[in-house]
Motif scaffolding. Structure first.
Motif, PDB file in Angstrom:
ATOM      1  N   ARG A  43      -2.860  69.325  75.990  1.00 44.13           N
ATOM      2  CA  ARG A  43      -3.669  68.420  75.095  1.00 44.13           C
ATOM      3  C   ARG A  43      -3.782  69.277  73.936  1.00 44.13           C
ATOM      4  N   ASN A  70       2.481  71.554  84.781  1.00 40.87           N
ATOM      5  CA  ASN A  70       0.995  70.790  84.977  1.00 40.87           C
ATOM      6  C   ASN A  70      -0.042  71.289  84.294  1.00 40.87           C
ATOM      7  N   GLY A 118      -2.531  70.915  81.886  1.00 43.07           N
ATOM      8  CA  GLY A 118      -3.374  69.899  81.105  1.00 43.07           C
ATOM      9  C   GLY A 118      -4.092  70.611  79.795  1.00 43.07           C
ATOM     10  N   ARG A 172      -1.913  62.191  84.190  1.00 36.81           N
ATOM     11  CA  ARG A 172      -3.165  62.863  83.831  1.00 36.81           C
ATOM     12  C   ARG A 172      -3.400  61.944  82.519  1.00 36.81           C
TER      13      ARG A 172
HETATM   14  C1  LIG Z   1      -7.581  71.619  85.759  1.00 36.58           C
HETATM   15  C2  LIG Z   1      -7.109  72.996  85.269  1.00 36.58           C
HETATM   16  O1  LIG Z   1      -6.367  73.148  84.464  1.00 36.58           O
HETATM   17  P1  LIG Z   1      -5.681  72.195  83.335  1.00 36.58           P
HETATM   18  O2  LIG Z   1      -6.609  70.845  83.222  1.00 36.58           O
HETATM   19  O3  LIG Z   1      -5.356  72.888  82.324  1.00 36.58           O
HETATM   20  O4  LIG Z   1      -4.391  71.675  84.059  1.00 36.58           O
HETATM   21  C3  LIG Z   1      -7.493  74.209  86.271  1.00 36.58           C
HETATM   22  O5  LIG Z   1      -7.125  75.194  86.092  1.00 36.58           O
HETATM   23  O6  LIG Z   1      -8.187  73.959  87.440  1.00 36.58           O
END
Ligand SMILES: C=C(OP(=O)(O)O)C(=O)O
Ligand SMILES: O=C(O)C1=C[C@@H](OP(=O)(O)O)[C@@H](O)[C@H](O)C1
Length: 424
Positions: A98, A92, A94, A123
């Motif tokens: 990206r 997960n 993000g 997402r």
């Molecule tokens: C949103 C976070 O990370 P990411 O967007 O990389 O999943 C986070 O670490 O709170």
């Protein structure tokens, strides 16, 4: 995994803690080191689920990744990732997803598929995908347009002018900037929306400069020069978002906590958390690290604040607000709905379980502080920041907080060990 019970702490506390390396800096440095020619050493790089998944993904494109006790050694490929036809699982993560999507679009070979957890595939990626396609990337979404899983056929990136919407995430801009030195023509990125989480873009520019690349910014346009990254021996600073939980503990319980390895001149926007606590009635000093002190005779006071620059601090701030006199109004964070979970809904729901009055706004929260915070069984939504924030709230509840502890592995695997030292 068995649930964990967090029991209240009789204050005042006095603690000195060290937190792991910055997740955001580690992931930026991984991309720069991977693209550079030669070996980089990333001292005190964060070892947790997210950066480990990104490192594995980079290794699948021909980058050499070696883990030592205190550092990551990265053998860079000099600019063109090798696409091996493998499926790349990014959990997960993000940021990592990206960044890797842009990085792999530079590559050539057999198309790969980038995927992740169910939540990662919900997402937003659309605006980044469109910009990469405008630069000639061959990308096909395998289930829903604009979302992972996505097939990456590579072929390099043209560069030139591209328009980018950054209202959902600054990571789209950071991803294009990071690959900018390797596009065929100079990369010119024009923003087509207001930019959220701006300190993370500043962090990207800072790390790119450390690795030898130069970016010019004029109004809402970024021009990336064509210098290649240079391999570096780079000391990664402590994670300011991880530090926030232990600084919040001092604010909530009363007493003093020092995060010894968070520098006063941190590159990270979330280092602003100490200043936010000082607005709420804490004393902040910088000597060896950052120290937050709250005199137990002085109550915390609510504040009205736009947190658009610091989205990851909102769960931590919200649990501090639960005990602050009066209202705390948190604004400017609609993008919290696109994180590991919808964090506005999650924080509001879980605070209500603790009998803390909360109003959920489209872009924030209004929290009414109370002295009678009740313990509860907290749903973490598999979100590390929900788990860590409510663990800290558990230090001051009537009863106890019970939750699933495992999700902290995403960014802070030794969180529970450090929390335990507060009871010593
Ligand atoms: C949103 C976070 O990370 P990411 O967007 O990389 O999943 C986070 O670490 O709170
Ligand atoms: O660039 C980064 O390292 C990050 C940017 C932020 O995301 P948004 O830009 O989507 O707010 C933040 O929530 C995330 O934890 C890390």
């Amino acid at each position: 995994m068995t649930k964990r019970e967090i029991k209240p702490l009789k204050g005042p506390i006095e603690a000195l803690v060290k937190v792991p390396g910055s997740k955001s800096i580690t992931q930026r440095a991984l991309i720069c080191a991977a693209l550079a020619e030669g070996e980089s050493i990333l001292e005190d790089a964060l070892r947790s689920e997210d950066p480990d998944l990104l490192a594995q993904a980079l290794a699948a494109t021909g980058v050499r990744v070696e883990f030592s006790e205190t550092a990551l050694k990265i053998g860079g490929i000099g600019g063109s990732p090798r696409l091996s036809g493998k499926e790349i699982f990014m959990g997960n993560n993000g940021t990592g997803a990206r960044f890797f999507l842009a990085y792999a679009s530079l590559g050539k070979g057999t198309p790969i598929v980038l995927t992740g957890t169910k939540r990662l595939c919900e997402r937003p990626f659309k605006s980044l995908i469109e910009a990469l396609r405008a630069w000639g990337a061959s990308l096909s979404c395998l289930e829903k347009e604009g979302f992972l899983p996505i097939k990456i056929a590579g072929g390099g990136l043209s560069g030139g002018e591209v328009s980018l919407s950054v209202s959902e995430s600054s990571q789209f801009l950071s991803a294009l900037l990071l690959v900018g030195p390797y596009t065929r023509e100079p990369a010119v990125i024009k923003l087509s929306s207001p930019l959220v989480s701006r300190p993370y873009v500043d962090l990207t520019l800072a790390v790119m400069e450390i690795f030898g690349a130069e970016v010019e910014e004029r109004e809402e346009t970024f021009l990336v020069h064509q210098q290649k990254y240079q391999a570096r021996h780079y000391q990664i600073e402590a994670d300011a978002s991880s530090a926030s939980y232990f600084l919040a503990a001092a604010a909530l319980v009363g007493g003093q906590v020092t995060v010894a390895n968070l520098p006063k001149d941190s590159l990270q926007g979330d280092a602003a958390f100490a200043g936010i606590l000082s607005r709420m009635g804490c004393e902040v000093t910088y000597d060896k690290g950052v120290t937050v002190t709250r005199d137990p005779k002085i109550s915390l006071r609510g504040i009205d604040i736009n947190m658009g620059r610091y989205p990851d601090l909102v769960p931590t701030l919200a649990v501090v607000a639960a005990k602050a006199k009066g209202k705390t109004i948190i604004r400017g964070v609609p993008h919290l709905r696109f994180k590991e979970t919808d964090r506005l809904k999650a924080v509001a729901t879980e605070l209500r379980k603790c009998e803390v009055p909360v109003e959920e706004l489209e872009d924030g929260l209004i929290i009414e502080g109370t002295d009678n915070i009740k313990g509860a069984e907290i749903e973490t939504y598999d979100d590390h920041r929900i788990a860590m924030a409510f663990a800290i709230l558990g230090l001051v509840v009537e009863g106890m907080v019970i939750l699933n502890p495992g999700c902290v592995a995403k960014s802070f695997p030794n969180f529970w060990e450090i929390l335990g030292t507060l009871y010593a």
